[in-house]
Design a protein around this motif. Structure first.
Motif, PDB file in Angstrom:
ATOM      1  N   VAL A  57       0.846  -1.195   0.000  1.00 32.29           N
ATOM      2  CA  VAL A  57       0.000   0.000   0.000  1.00 32.29           C
ATOM      3  C   VAL A  57       0.883   1.247   0.000  1.00 32.29           C
ATOM      4  O   VAL A  57       0.626   2.206  -0.735  1.00 32.29           O
ATOM      5  CB  VAL A  57      -0.962  -0.001   1.211  1.00 32.29           C
ATOM      6  CG1 VAL A  57      -1.657   1.339   1.374  1.00 32.29           C
ATOM      7  CG2 VAL A  57      -1.991  -1.115   1.066  1.00 32.29           C
ATOM      8  N   ALA A  58       1.937   1.220   0.794  1.00 32.25           N
ATOM      9  CA  ALA A  58       2.857   2.366   0.846  1.00 32.25           C
ATOM     10  C   ALA A  58       3.537   2.574  -0.505  1.00 32.25           C
ATOM     11  O   ALA A  58       3.719   3.711  -0.949  1.00 32.25           O
ATOM     12  CB  ALA A  58       3.896   2.159   1.943  1.00 32.25           C
ATOM     13  N   ALA A  59       3.892   1.490  -1.157  1.00 32.82           N
ATOM     14  CA  ALA A  59       4.564   1.595  -2.458  1.00 32.82           C
ATOM     15  C   ALA A  59       3.628   2.163  -3.525  1.00 32.82           C
ATOM     16  O   ALA A  59       4.080   2.872  -4.431  1.00 32.82           O
ATOM     17  CB  ALA A  59       5.082   0.224  -2.890  1.00 32.82           C
ATOM     18  N   ARG A  60       2.339   1.875  -3.422  1.00 33.47           N
ATOM     19  CA  ARG A  60       1.379   2.374  -4.412  1.00 33.47           C
ATOM     20  C   ARG A  60       0.907   3.795  -4.116  1.00 33.47           C
ATOM     21  O   ARG A  60       0.282   4.426  -4.961  1.00 33.47           O
ATOM     22  CB  ARG A  60       0.164   1.453  -4.480  1.00 33.47           C
ATOM     23  CG  ARG A  60       0.457   0.105  -5.084  1.00 33.47           C
ATOM     24  CD  ARG A  60      -0.807  -0.698  -5.303  1.00 33.47           C
ATOM     25  NE  ARG A  60      -1.634  -0.869  -4.122  1.00 33.47           N
ATOM     26  CZ  ARG A  60      -1.531  -1.881  -3.260  1.00 33.47           C
ATOM     27  NH1 ARG A  60      -0.623  -2.817  -3.454  1.00 33.47           N
ATOM     28  NH2 ARG A  60      -2.333  -1.963  -2.220  1.00 33.47           N
ATOM     29  N   SER A  61       1.195   4.297  -2.925  1.00 34.61           N
ATOM     30  CA  SER A  61       0.758   5.641  -2.549  1.00 34.61           C
ATOM     31  C   SER A  61       1.659   6.689  -3.189  1.00 34.61           C
ATOM     32  O   SER A  61       2.811   6.409  -3.521  1.00 34.61           O
ATOM     33  CB  SER A  61       0.788   5.797  -1.027  1.00 34.61           C
ATOM     34  OG  SER A  61      -0.114   4.897  -0.434  1.00 34.61           O
ATOM     35  N   ARG A  62       1.114   7.873  -3.331  1.00 34.17           N
ATOM     36  CA  ARG A  62       1.883   8.974  -3.917  1.00 34.17           C
ATOM     37  C   ARG A  62       2.420   9.864  -2.800  1.00 34.17           C
ATOM     38  O   ARG A  62       1.726  10.137  -1.833  1.00 34.17           O
ATOM     39  CB  ARG A  62       0.999   9.798  -4.837  1.00 34.17           C
ATOM     40  CG  ARG A  62       0.560   9.035  -6.044  1.00 34.17           C
ATOM     41  CD  ARG A  62      -0.206   9.921  -6.972  1.00 34.17           C
ATOM     42  NE  ARG A  62      -0.701   9.124  -8.082  1.00 34.17           N
ATOM     43  CZ  ARG A  62      -1.556   9.560  -8.956  1.00 34.17           C
ATOM     44  NH1 ARG A  62      -2.013  10.784  -8.874  1.00 34.17           N
ATOM     45  NH2 ARG A  62      -1.961   8.779  -9.935  1.00 34.17           N
ATOM     46  N   TYR A  63       3.646  10.317  -2.992  1.00 30.04           N
ATOM     47  CA  TYR A  63       4.294  11.184  -2.020  1.00 30.04           C
ATOM     48  C   TYR A  63       4.831  12.408  -2.755  1.00 30.04           C
ATOM     49  O   TYR A  63       5.287  12.293  -3.899  1.00 30.04           O
ATOM     50  CB  TYR A  63       5.445  10.456  -1.321  1.00 30.04           C
ATOM     51  CG  TYR A  63       4.992   9.201  -0.614  1.00 30.04           C
ATOM     52  CD1 TYR A  63       4.466   9.261   0.661  1.00 30.04           C
ATOM     53  CD2 TYR A  63       5.040   7.965  -1.253  1.00 30.04           C
ATOM     54  CE1 TYR A  63       4.017   8.128   1.306  1.00 30.04           C
ATOM     55  CE2 TYR A  63       4.589   6.814  -0.620  1.00 30.04           C
ATOM     56  CZ  TYR A  63       4.083   6.905   0.657  1.00 30.04           C
ATOM     57  OH  TYR A  63       3.628   5.779   1.293  1.00 30.04           O
ATOM     58  N   PRO A  64       4.815  13.562  -2.093  1.00 26.81           N
ATOM     59  CA  PRO A  64       5.332  14.770  -2.747  1.00 26.81           C
ATOM     60  C   PRO A  64       6.815  14.656  -3.114  1.00 26.81           C
ATOM     61  O   PRO A  64       7.235  15.164  -4.139  1.00 26.81           O
ATOM     62  CB  PRO A  64       5.109  15.872  -1.710  1.00 26.81           C
ATOM     63  CG  PRO A  64       4.023  15.359  -0.832  1.00 26.81           C
ATOM     64  CD  PRO A  64       4.192  13.869  -0.820  1.00 26.81           C
ATOM     65  N   THR A  65       7.589  13.993  -2.251  1.00 25.57           N
ATOM     66  CA  THR A  65       9.025  13.853  -2.539  1.00 25.57           C
ATOM     67  C   THR A  65       9.470  12.421  -2.253  1.00 25.57           C
ATOM     68  O   THR A  65       8.816  11.690  -1.506  1.00 25.57           O
ATOM     69  CB  THR A  65       9.868  14.807  -1.660  1.00 25.57           C
ATOM     70  OG1 THR A  65       9.738  14.397  -0.292  1.00 25.57           O
ATOM     71  CG2 THR A  65       9.430  16.254  -1.818  1.00 25.57           C
ATOM     72  N   GLU A  66      10.577  12.075  -2.822  1.00 28.36           N
ATOM     73  CA  GLU A  66      11.156  10.752  -2.589  1.00 28.36           C
ATOM     74  C   GLU A  66      11.598  10.608  -1.133  1.00 28.36           C
ATOM     75  O   GLU A  66      11.524   9.522  -0.555  1.00 28.36           O
ATOM     76  CB  GLU A  66      12.345  10.520  -3.537  1.00 28.36           C
ATOM     77  CG  GLU A  66      12.937   9.136  -3.481  1.00 28.36           C
ATOM     78  CD  GLU A  66      11.971   8.034  -3.914  1.00 28.36           C
ATOM     79  OE1 GLU A  66      12.142   6.891  -3.429  1.00 28.36           O
ATOM     80  OE2 GLU A  66      11.060   8.279  -4.715  1.00 28.36           O
ATOM     81  N   ALA A  67      12.023  11.700  -0.517  1.00 24.62           N
ATOM     82  CA  ALA A  67      12.452  11.663   0.884  1.00 24.62           C
ATOM     83  C   ALA A  67      11.281  11.295   1.802  1.00 24.62           C
ATOM     84  O   ALA A  67      11.451  10.522   2.752  1.00 24.62           O
ATOM     85  CB  ALA A  67      13.043  13.007   1.297  1.00 24.62           C
ATOM     86  N   GLN A  68      10.098  11.817   1.498  1.00 23.45           N
ATOM     87  CA  GLN A  68       8.921  11.488   2.312  1.00 23.45           C
ATOM     88  C   GLN A  68       8.561  10.014   2.143  1.00 23.45           C
ATOM     89  O   GLN A  68       8.178   9.351   3.105  1.00 23.45           O
ATOM     90  CB  GLN A  68       7.744  12.381   1.940  1.00 23.45           C
ATOM     91  CG  GLN A  68       7.922  13.805   2.425  1.00 23.45           C
ATOM     92  CD  GLN A  68       6.784  14.704   1.978  1.00 23.45           C
ATOM     93  OE1 GLN A  68       6.194  14.505   0.924  1.00 23.45           O
ATOM     94  NE2 GLN A  68       6.492  15.713   2.792  1.00 23.45           N
ATOM     95  N   LYS A  69       8.686   9.520   0.943  1.00 24.14           N
ATOM     96  CA  LYS A  69       8.402   8.106   0.688  1.00 24.14           C
ATOM     97  C   LYS A  69       9.377   7.227   1.481  1.00 24.14           C
ATOM     98  O   LYS A  69       8.977   6.260   2.124  1.00 24.14           O
ATOM     99  CB  LYS A  69       8.516   7.812  -0.804  1.00 24.14           C
ATOM    100  CG  LYS A  69       8.206   6.388  -1.175  1.00 24.14           C
ATOM    101  CD  LYS A  69       8.279   6.191  -2.684  1.00 24.14           C
ATOM    102  CE  LYS A  69       7.874   4.789  -3.066  1.00 24.14           C
ATOM    103  NZ  LYS A  69       7.859   4.611  -4.523  1.00 24.14           N
ATOM    104  N   GLN A  70      10.641   7.583   1.459  1.00 25.86           N
ATOM    105  CA  GLN A  70      11.650   6.822   2.195  1.00 25.86           C
ATOM    106  C   GLN A  70      11.404   6.899   3.701  1.00 25.86           C
ATOM    107  O   GLN A  70      11.628   5.923   4.424  1.00 25.86           O
ATOM    108  CB  GLN A  70      13.060   7.313   1.851  1.00 25.86           C
ATOM    109  CG  GLN A  70      13.460   7.066   0.405  1.00 25.86           C
ATOM    110  CD  GLN A  70      13.315   5.623  -0.011  1.00 25.86           C
ATOM    111  OE1 GLN A  70      13.607   4.700   0.738  1.00 25.86           O
ATOM    112  NE2 GLN A  70      12.832   5.397  -1.234  1.00 25.86           N
ATOM    113  N   ALA A  71      10.929   8.043   4.176  1.00 29.70           N
ATOM    114  CA  ALA A  71      10.622   8.201   5.602  1.00 29.70           C
ATOM    115  C   ALA A  71       9.483   7.270   6.014  1.00 29.70           C
ATOM    116  O   ALA A  71       9.515   6.669   7.095  1.00 29.70           O
ATOM    117  CB  ALA A  71      10.275   9.649   5.919  1.00 29.70           C
TER     118      ALA A  71
END
Length: 179
Positions: A57-71
């Motif tokens: 689910v986290a992988a399919r979600s959209r994040y404003p930045t790559e850093a937020q996704k990694q967090a």
């Protein structure tokens, strides 16, 4: 003009979504479920390795930045699987019956069930050409015929959208926590 309207609507969703997204289950509803039912669902979630669904689910979600996704992924890595099961089980008792939880836990703890789980999370795309049929292992044929399994498998398949939804809600809560 269209862009301005879309921007305003988008911003209104961004600012109102957190208020609705992080809703938690009221204490009365969380404790209303039978403790044995909650435990059975926890066992099922463990056998299904549901923490991997959370990462999906986290992988399919959209994040404003790559850093937020990694967090977010770092927070998920710090969250023990047992905690995920404990937090999801009370909300999923309405979608998964005790009988289904017990039967599917039994199935996923068999050698064949473990293969099914492994393939679910670790297999790549498969190409099946017209006229081809997938080979069915004898143990799967036997399992597919058991009435308890048939009923439980259907109920669990019907509960998949609820599982995904609750995983998404838990992901939002974990993302807001300080870890």
């Amino acid at each position: 003009m269209k862009f301005a309207v879309q921007a305003v609507l988008g911003l209104s969703l961004v600012f109102t979504a957190p208020a609705f997204a992080a809703t938690t289950v009221p204490a009365a509803q969380a404790t209303a479920a039978n403790p044995a039912h909650v435990k059975a669902v926890q066992d099922l979630l463990g056998a299904m390795q549901i923490e991997k669904v959370l990462k999906g689910v986290a992988a399919r979600s959209r994040y404003p930045t790559e850093a937020q996704k990694q967090a977010v992924f770092a927070k998920l890595d710090k969250t023990p699987p047992a905690e995920v099961y404990q937090r999801l089980a009370p909300t999923l008792t309405s979608a998964i019956s005790v009988d289904t939880a017990i039967e599917m836990t039994r199935f996923y703890n068999t050698a064949y069930g473990k293969q099914v789980i492994y393939k679910k999370y670790n297999s790549g795309a498969q190409l099946i050409m017209a006229g081809m049929t997938a080979a069915v292992a004898p143990e799967e044929k036997k399992e597919r015929k058991r009435p308890a399994y048939v009923k439980a498998s259907k109920e669990l398949a019907d509960a998949e959208p609820a599982i995904e939804h609750e995983a998404f809600k838990l992901l939002q809560v974990i993302n807001k926590e300080k870890r």
